[in-house]
Each structure stands twice: as structure tokens, then as C-alpha cells.
Design a protein around this motif. Structure first.
Motif, short mmCIF file in Angstrom:
data_model
loop_
_atom_site.label_atom_id
_atom_site.label_comp_id
_atom_site.label_asym_id
_atom_site.label_seq_id
_atom_site.Cartn_x
_atom_site.Cartn_y
_atom_site.Cartn_z
N VAL A 65 6.31 -1.78 -6.60
CA VAL A 65 6.36 -0.40 -6.08
C VAL A 65 4.96 0.20 -6.23
CG1 VAL A 65 7.27 1.93 -6.48
CG2 VAL A 65 8.81 -0.04 -6.62
N THR A 66 4.57 0.97 -5.25
CA THR A 66 3.32 1.72 -5.35
C THR A 66 3.55 3.12 -4.80
OG1 THR A 66 0.97 1.78 -4.78
CG2 THR A 66 2.45 0.83 -3.13
N ALA A 97 6.24 3.21 -1.64
CA ALA A 97 6.62 2.01 -0.89
C ALA A 97 6.95 0.88 -1.85
CB ALA A 97 5.50 1.59 0.06
N ALA A 98 7.91 0.05 -1.42
CA ALA A 98 8.30 -1.13 -2.21
C ALA A 98 7.86 -2.38 -1.46
CB ALA A 98 9.81 -1.15 -2.39
N PHE A 99 7.53 -3.44 -2.21
CA PHE A 99 7.19 -4.72 -1.59
C PHE A 99 7.94 -5.85 -2.29
CE2 PHE A 99 3.92 -5.73 -4.90
CZ PHE A 99 3.59 -4.44 -5.34
N GLY A 100 8.04 -6.98 -1.56
CA GLY A 100 8.77 -8.13 -2.11
C GLY A 100 10.28 -7.99 -2.00
N VAL A 116 8.37 -1.42 2.57
CA VAL A 116 9.16 -0.30 3.10
C VAL A 116 8.88 0.98 2.31
CG1 VAL A 116 11.14 -1.42 4.18
CG2 VAL A 116 11.12 -1.15 1.70
N ARG A 117 8.87 2.11 3.05
CA ARG A 117 8.76 3.42 2.39
C ARG A 117 10.12 3.76 1.76
NH1 ARG A 117 5.07 7.14 4.86
NH2 ARG A 117 5.94 8.82 3.58
#
Ligand SMILES: Cc1cc2nc3c(=O)[nH]c(=O)nc-3n(C[C@H](O)[C@H](O)[C@H](O)COP(=O)(O)OP(=O)(O)OC[C@H]3O[C@@H](n4cnc5c(N)ncnc54)[C@H](O)[C@@H]3O)c2cc1C
Length: 291
Positions: free
Chosen positions: A201-202, A218-221, A227-228
């Protein structure tokens, strides 16, 4: 395994690279750009990718460097990722991008792997696409019809697929400099240091009189692209920053996710759980950071 045979070109100019892409496209031949090779070479060796032609960008003039221009850091696509860790300009003007770069692989991978390669490759577990969404980055693509700017929220289409045409080269990425007073954080969970994230998350946000505003998270992985977490962003807006709010917002963001990916290392439920926990941690870290 060894890669399948391929023809190799090392053009000296961007125009030459684009001409080659166009020529092979017209002839129905599969040609691919080679940048740092940190993702493509393993894919060739495993024969997951079998292009007929590789067009190596390493000798193309004008694709490196980082400069500040009109409120943006402009980074040449072939600039090594390690520069984003080391350059004082990046640390001072865009600390989130610098921090995200430190999470990417190991120093050896960052020395060889290019900044542009990570955006063009569009791995859903990569840190950069999520940071691009949060910061509102732009990508400059150059193709047979000239250049065009693609906003980050239109660039990442789906799993390892971008809006770049097969005849376009990603020439530079543009990163808005961090506005004064912006809080930020990035956190991820990986099995080993340097691995791609199981989830991460960032975020950025602002604080006005103890109230949260303008959160971008936004999340990744987790899904096919970064995705926001708009449900979390909305839960934070105008609310007093405290642990209970962070827990509520994180839960709302995780709950609203599309069904997360699953693999032998992490189930969909575990990934959703990670997004909740990492969002809470990012919020606490960002708010605790002096603006
Ligand atoms: C052990 C290991 C750990 C890693 N960990 C991480 C990690 O934690 N986070 C992370 O984000 N990445 C990670 N990576 C991937 C790494 O960051 C790669 O450098 C990156 O994905 C691709 O950059 P590259 O320059 O090596 O591109 P390449 O491997 O050369 O190319 C990748 C793809 O992008 C295309 N491409 C590259 N540049 C351009 C361009 N300018 N225009 C158009 N198309 C282009 C190529 O055609 C190819 O399809 C890891 C890699 C390894 C081997």
C-alpha cells in the motif's frame, strides 16, 4: 534453459528504434524492446516470451537523466532505478518515489533495471504503478505518429498490459514534485527482502487543523493492476486523524477491493487482510511524519 533464437538490433536513436518497431509490425513479426533485461531476460530464458526480434535501447541517445521541469521530475526511461534511490534531487523533491525505489528488488537489479522498464512491464506486484496512481504521474510515449502523454490512470490497462502501442517506446516518465505539507508512506509484505510484494500500500494525504484531507491511496500485488482504495480515501476526508479512523478507513478500503489474486504464497483473504493492515500502518506512519 536458453532463450529461443532472436534477431538483435541496437539502434542509436529513438527514431531508429521506432522505425524498426513499425517495420516489424508491418511485416507481422513479433519485435520487443529490451531495456535492462531484469524481467525480459528471465522470461526469454524460461521461453514464457519468444519474440523474433529484440530492439535494445541501451545505446539510444537521450533516454537517461533526471531533471526538474515545470513542477515535475522528468526521468529518462532508461535511467537505472538505483539513481532514483541515490539522486539528491529525487530525495528532496519526491521522497515517496525515492522510498518506493528502495523497495524494488536488490541493488544489482536496480543498477541494471530501468525506470521505464518497470512501467512498461506493468507487473501488478510492482511498487511503481501504485505510486504512479497516487502521485498522478504521466508517461511520454514516442511512436510513428510522434509523441503523446498518457496519464497514469489510463496507462495501466490490466495484468502486464499498458496503453503503449506495439510501435511505441516509453521515452520518459514525469513525476509531480511533492507539494509542501504532503504526508506520505509506502509499506509492503514480501516473503523475502527484495522479492516482489505479496501485497503493498502507498498513500499521500494532507492534514488541515488535525483533519485528514486529499488522501490518495493505492494497493499493489492484489488485483491485475494497482488499484486506488477510494472507499478508504472517502472515509478519511475531513475526519480527525486517530487510530480508530485509520482502522475504519483501512477496513473500508480492503472490503471494497475486487476479489484479490490468489497464489501458493497468499490466498485472496490473506491479501485482503494485508491491504487492511498495511493501510492502517501507512496512515499512522504518514500522519506521524513531519510535513
Ligand atoms: C529477483 C528480482 C526481484 C525483483 N523485484 C522487484 C520488485 O520488488 N519490484 C519491482 O517493481 N520489480 C522487481 N523486479 C523487476 C525489475 O524491477 C525489472 O527491472 C523491471 O520489471 C523491468 O525493467 P527492465 O529495464 O529490466 O526491463 P526489461 O526486462 O528489459 O523489459 C521488461 C518489459 O518492458 C518492455 N519495455 C522495457 N522498457 C521499455 C520502453 N522504454 N518502452 C517500451 N517497452 C519497454 C520490454 O519490452 C519488456 O516487455 C525484480 C526482478 C528480479 C529479477
Amino acid at each position: 534453459m536458453k532463450p529461443a533464437p532472436f534477431e538483435y538490433h541496437a539502434p542509436a536513436t529513438l527514431a531508429e528504434a521506432v522505425n524498426l518497431l513499425q517495420q516489424y509490425e508491418d511485416d507481422g513479426i513479433d519485435a520487443k524492446i529490451l531495456a535492462g533485461g531484469q524481467s525480459l531476460m528471465p522470461m526469454l530464458a524460461l521461453r514464457v516470451a519468444r519474440p523474433d526480434v529484440l530492439i535494445d535501447l541501451r545505446q539510444v541517445a537521450g533516454l537517461t537523466g533526471v531533471r526538474e521541469e515545470d513542477g515535475m521530475l522528468v526521468v529518462g526511461a532508461m535511467e537505472p532505478k538505483q539513481t532514483m534511490v541515490d539522486a539528491p534531487l529525487v530525495r528532496q523533491r519526491q521522497p515517496l518515489f525515492q522510498a518506493a525505489s528502495e523497495w524494488v528488488g536488490h541493488r544489482q537489479i536496480r543498477n541494471r533495471g530501468s525506470v521505464g522498464g518497470s512501467f512498461a512491464h506493468a507487473d501488478p506486484a510492482s511498487e511503481y504503478p501504485a505510486v504512479a496512481l497516487v502521485l498522478g504521474m504521466e508517461m511520454k510515449a514516442v511512436g510513428p505518429d510522434g509523441e503523446r502523454i498518457i496519464p497514469a490512470d489510463e496507462f495501466f490497462v490490466t495484468y502486464m498490459t499498458t496503453a503503449l502501442e506495439s510501435t511505441e517506446v516509453l521515452a520518459e516518465v514525469r513525476i509531480p514534485v511533492m507539494a509542501p505539507g504532503t504526508r506520505w508512506a509506502i509499506q509492503e509484505m514480501a516473503r523475502r527482502n527484495g522479492d516482489l510484494a505479496l501485497a503493498g500500500v502507498t498513500l499521500t494525504l494532507r492534514m488541515e487543523g488535525g483533519l485528514c484531507s486529499d488522501a490518495r491511496i493505492a494497493a499493489f500485488g492484489v488485483n491485475a493492476t494497482a488499484v486506488r482504495l477510494t472507499a478508504a480515501e472517502e472515509a478519511l476526508e475531513g475526519q480527525p486523524a486517530d487510530a480508530a479512523l485509520f482502522a475504519r478507513a483501512a477496513a473500508a478500503g480492503a472490503e471494497a477491493l475486487e476479489e484479490p489474486m490468489t497464489c501458493i504464497h497468499a490466498s485472496a483473504d490473506y491479501r485482503r487482510h494485508l491491504v487492511k493492515v498495511l493501510t492502517e500502518r501507512c496512515l499512522a506512519e504518514a500522519v506521524g511524519r513531519s510535513a
